[in-house]
Design a protein around this motif. Structure first.
Motif, PDB file in Angstrom:
ATOM      1  N   ASP A 134      -0.202   8.754  -1.431  1.00  0.00           N
ATOM      2  CA  ASP A 134      -2.320   8.194  -1.246  1.00  0.00           C
ATOM      3  C   ASP A 134      -2.458   6.879  -0.778  1.00  0.00           C
ATOM      4  OD1 ASP A 134      -4.713   9.157  -1.207  1.00  0.00           O
ATOM      5  OD2 ASP A 134      -4.924   9.303  -3.301  1.00  0.00           O
ATOM      6  N   ASN A 135      -1.290   6.303  -1.376  1.00  0.00           N
ATOM      7  CA  ASN A 135      -1.377   4.403  -0.936  1.00  0.00           C
ATOM      8  C   ASN A 135      -1.861   4.050  -0.011  1.00  0.00           C
ATOM      9  OD1 ASN A 135      -1.608   3.903  -4.112  1.00  0.00           O
ATOM     10  ND2 ASN A 135       0.654   3.826  -4.094  1.00  0.00           N
ATOM     11  N   GLY A 136      -2.705   3.134  -0.047  1.00  0.00           N
ATOM     12  CA  GLY A 136      -3.279   2.562   1.765  1.00  0.00           C
ATOM     13  C   GLY A 136      -3.672   3.374   2.535  1.00  0.00           C
ATOM     14  N   VAL A 137      -5.109   4.695   2.638  1.00  0.00           N
ATOM     15  CA  VAL A 137      -5.215   5.475   3.430  1.00  0.00           C
ATOM     16  C   VAL A 137      -7.073   5.281   3.014  1.00  0.00           C
ATOM     17  CG1 VAL A 137      -5.924   7.259   3.868  1.00  0.00           C
ATOM     18  CG2 VAL A 137      -3.816   7.210   3.040  1.00  0.00           C
ATOM     19  N   THR A 138      -7.476   4.960   4.663  1.00  0.00           N
ATOM     20  CA  THR A 138      -8.800   4.775   3.740  1.00  0.00           C
ATOM     21  C   THR A 138      -9.808   5.857   4.820  1.00  0.00           C
ATOM     22  OG1 THR A 138      -8.015   2.191   5.425  1.00  0.00           O
ATOM     23  CG2 THR A 138     -10.608   3.604   5.710  1.00  0.00           C
ATOM     24  N   LEU A 139     -10.755   6.221   3.360  1.00  0.00           N
ATOM     25  CA  LEU A 139     -11.600   7.341   4.090  1.00  0.00           C
ATOM     26  C   LEU A 139     -12.796   7.176   5.110  1.00  0.00           C
ATOM     27  CD1 LEU A 139     -12.481   7.889   0.043  1.00  0.00           C
ATOM     28  CD2 LEU A 139     -10.792   8.859   1.711  1.00  0.00           C
ATOM     29  N   MET A 140     -12.535   8.255   5.874  1.00  0.00           N
ATOM     30  CA  MET A 140     -13.418   8.531   6.789  1.00  0.00           C
ATOM     31  C   MET A 140     -14.759   7.540   6.870  1.00  0.00           C
ATOM     32  SD  MET A 140     -11.728   8.074   9.389  1.00  0.00           S
ATOM     33  CE  MET A 140     -12.240   8.782  10.697  1.00  0.00           C
ATOM     34  N   PRO A 141     -16.108   6.919   7.009  1.00  0.00           N
ATOM     35  CA  PRO A 141     -17.121   7.072   7.034  1.00  0.00           C
ATOM     36  C   PRO A 141     -18.271   8.273   6.338  1.00  0.00           C
ATOM     37  CG  PRO A 141     -16.591   5.493   8.715  1.00  0.00           C
ATOM     38  CD  PRO A 141     -15.426   6.521   8.551  1.00  0.00           C
ATOM     39  N   ASP A 142     -17.257   9.383   7.313  1.00  0.00           N
ATOM     40  CA  ASP A 142     -18.404  11.071   6.464  1.00  0.00           C
ATOM     41  C   ASP A 142     -17.715  11.438   6.020  1.00  0.00           C
ATOM     42  OD1 ASP A 142     -16.422  11.646   7.873  1.00  0.00           O
ATOM     43  OD2 ASP A 142     -17.592  12.933   9.704  1.00  0.00           O
ATOM     44  N   ALA A 143     -16.882  11.053   5.042  1.00  0.00           N
ATOM     45  CA  ALA A 143     -15.557  11.708   3.937  1.00  0.00           C
ATOM     46  C   ALA A 143     -16.697  11.879   2.870  1.00  0.00           C
ATOM     47  CB  ALA A 143     -14.444  10.672   3.159  1.00  0.00           C
TER      48      ALA A 143
END
Length: 706
Positions: free
Chosen positions: A409-418
């Motif tokens: 999970d580390n380093g993942v950037t969430l999308m703006p619509d998450a």
């Protein structure tokens, strides 16, 4: 009988040994081509049939509604609900116009048919409870020249009441407990009698049958509910289609009967091939293109790649939740909103990545998100994806690596619509209750609106509101005092309101406290009858068939109008405890069998265990049963002795041919009782995450390339 059996075993009868499969059912709704008597025939594995049969008229009308399931190639089970008219009440029993009775049958094929040898089956009819139809049997069946099947057997109980030739001791007449307990003290005891018959498949659609019955119908004859003139029955059947069969019977020289059987096979799809659009092909890279790293400093190319990936996923009903792109690897998180076969969602995501991500990206990691939390990560090389596109799916499975999504999970950037996001649905609902002696079927139907607001990772506010339009569930008669607080038996009070009702209104927090661990905390109006808080912790490695969980609940009984109030814990029969909970063990046995054992304290304060066994098919169908036994005695529990039921899960995709995460679950159980009652909180973790783990995904991995 001995001579007939010897003839069947020794005669050099020709005919193929096809394991004597049949889609026919008899008047009891069990597999077989005769009328009242059993045979050694079996249904195709996974066959599920419902038979409605009746004979007699007026006050002497007898009806039988039977659900039969071929659990394994040799093992079948049937559940029956009968209305027997014209009987006289037994001493000490309540009076009735029609005796409504539940019965359960099991049969097992001991020996398959050979070229000379007949098939041999052992069976238990109405093996628990009051024993209205109680009987056991051994029966042999042999095919003759493809179109004929000859059966002969010996029976006990009801099947040993006419033409008795021997006995295996006394057969007890006293019911164990309050019904529902296996009557093992009767099995294969008492008088014995022979039965037999012949079935003839005239054409593909038309069949005839004749049989000699060993059932004396003693209780019916005594009550003048049936006149048994002769021991012979005759029947004719007509196959309208693969799913519908009609039967007509002449019974005992005095009665006429009819039957209708609806059947399907849970292993097969209703729509062959599936109706979803074909996936886009894997896009192979041009030679030498993987060396181009110029995109890593070009924001425009990066944005184009992400936009292309998001668009391709949206096309398939898959939402891009988060991503991390490195020069040689990419990790994306997805929300699968469409595919019940999770392998298909992963496969389509991998195809989309091959068509949108820069050529230098060699390693793909795809993580499935459930309720805002990562479950399973599948990692594969792009080279393998390109190389194996036209190879069997097992090869890409072997080349893929499954990991816990909490580790990657580390380093993942969430999308703006998450987050935040809002989902809702509006549609009809149907609730029903069966087995009420005063009315075998009660129901409630109306409109239901559901909504979920995903606030932040793992945080979900959810609710459901129903408006009843029609129904009579509120007319269920309360059972007498049982010595337990009324935790479920007062369910009728919750079905009397004509105003909108809140089914549930909750705030939940899902989490991943550590590798292999999942957590849930839910507070609010948890279900239609209870409010409070529910906490759960589950240990489930992504590559294991075994899981352990623990759940603790604090509950308050809700007001009967199911709006915003609660009511006192005190009931006329006791005080509802504040706390309940269970420790649970889950195990995927193999061959589609999933087992679950829950041990703990139930809503009424009783302590015990629930064992559940489900046969789960790769297409999403599930047929199973559960039984709960606690420290509550049979007398205290009431009719049925202990809680038990049958549950059937039907995936929408099976009937429509299009992928869908929606399922319909039906539970057939006795009237609501207070013993063994459990909280019906939504969102339990095992059912949420198991389909995304390797053991379950491997069963449907053939869908990876679809």
């Amino acid at each position: 009988m001995a001579a007939a059996t010897a003839l069947l075993v020794s005669a050099p009868v020709l005919g193929g040994a096809d394991n004597l499969q049949t889609t026919q059912t008899n008047i009891y709704g069990t597999p077989g081509g005769l009328i009242d008597m059993p045979t050694a025939e079996v249904a195709p594995e996974g066959q599920l049939s419902t038979t409605l049969s009746a004979y007699g008229a007026g006050n002497n009308l007898t009806t039988r509604t039977t659900l039969s399931f071929q659990i394994l190639p040799r093992l079948s089970a049937s559940f029956r609900y009968s209305g027997v008219g014209g009987l006289l009440p037994e001493p000490g029993r309540p009076t009735f116009d029609t005796l409504y009775d539940r019965s359960f049958d099991l049969s097992y094929r001991l020996i398959n048919e050979g070229r000379v040898r007949p098939a041999l089956t052992i069976g238990l009819r109405d093996l628990a409870g009051t024993g209205v139809y109680s009987g056991e049997y051994l029966v042999a069946t042999k095919s003759i020249a493809d179109r004929f099947r000859l059966s002969a057997g010996v029976g006990w109980g009801r099947l040993g009441t006419y033409g008795t030739f021997s006995s295996t001791g006394n057969r007890p007449a006293v019911t164990l407990g309050k019904g529902g307990i296996p009557s093992y003290d009767r099995w294969f005891r008492g008088d014995m009698a022979a039965f037999g018959g012949l079935s003839w498949q005239v054409t593909q659609k038309l069949s005839f049958a004749a049989e000699y019955s060993s059932d004396g119908y003693q209780r019916e004859v005594r009550a003048n509910a049936l006149e048994r003139k002769i021991p012979w029955n005759f029947g004719v059947g007509y196959k309208v289609s693969d799913s519908l069969r009609l039967n007509a019977y002449s019974l005992y020289g005095s009665e006429f009967g009819a039957g209708l059987t609806l059947s399907l096979n849970t292993r097969k799809t209703a729509v062959k091939g599936g109706l979803e659009g074909a996936p886009l092909p894997v896009a192979p890279r041009a030679p030498g293109s993987a060396a181009d790293l110029g995109w890593t400093t070009d924001q425009t190319r990066q944005a184009q790649a992400i936009g292309s990936l998001k668009g391709l996923l949206d096309r398939d009903g898959i939402k891009l939740h988060g991503l991390q792109i490195e020069p040689r690897s990419a990790h994306i998180q997805i929300r699968n909103t469409r595919f019940d076969m999770r392998a298909q969602a992963v496969g389509r995501t991998a195809r989309a990545m091959s068509r949108s991500l820069p050529a230098s990206v060699e390693t793909f990691t795809i993580t499935q998100m459930i309720e805002g939390q990562p479950t399973t990560s599948v990692t594969m090389s792009r080279t393998d994806l390109e190389r194996l596109e036209n190879a069997p799916a097992t090869q890409i499975l072997a080349a893929s690596r499954f990991q816990d999504g909490a580790v990657t999970d580390n380093g993942v950037t969430l999308m703006p619509d998450a987050y935040p996001r809002f989902d809702y649905s509006i549609g009809p609902y149907l609730r029903f209750s069966v087995f009420d002696p005063e009315n075998p079927l009660r129901y409630s139907a109306g409109i239901k609106a559901k909504a979920e607001y995903h606030i932040a990772p793992g945080w979900i506010a959810a609710g459901s509101v129903s408006q009843k339009i029609i129904g009579n569930l509120g007319d269920i008669t309360l059972p007498g005092p049982s010595g337990l607080p009324r935790v479920r038996s007062n369910v009728a009070f919750y079905n009397q309101s004509d105003e909108p009702t809140i089914d549930y209104l909750t705030l939940a927090k899902y989490g991943r406290p550590a590798k292999n661990f999942y957590s849930r905390l839910t507070v609010g109006y948890l279900e239609r009858m209870y409010a409070g808080a529910s906490a759960e912790l589950l240990w489930k490695p992504v590559d294991s068939r075994f899981a352990l969980g623990v759940e603790v609940n604090y509950v308050l009984p809700r007001a009967y109008d199911q709006q915003f109030g609660t009511r006192t814990r005190a009931t006329p029969t006791g005080v509802i405890p504040e706390w309940n909970g269970h420790v649970s063990a889950y195990y995927d046995v193999g061959y589609g069998f999933h087992t679950q054992l829950d041990v703990g304290q139930y809503l009424a304060g009783d302590f015990g265990a629930t064992l559940s066994v489900d046969r789960v098919f790769a297409n999403g169908w599930s047929v199973g049963a559960y039984a709960t036994k606690t420290d509550v005695s049979s007398a205290t529990f009431g009719e049925g002795s202990f809680d038990k039921g049958i549950r059937i899960v039907i995936p929408f995709s099976w009937g429509t041919g299009s992928p869908s995460l929606q399922k319909s679950e039906t539970v057939l159980k006795s009237l609501s009782r207070d013993g063994g009652a459990r909280l019906e909180v939504d969102g339990r973790l095992y059912d949420k995450v198991k389909d995304t783990h390797r053991p379950q995904m491997a069963k449907t991995w053939g869908k990876f390339w679809r």
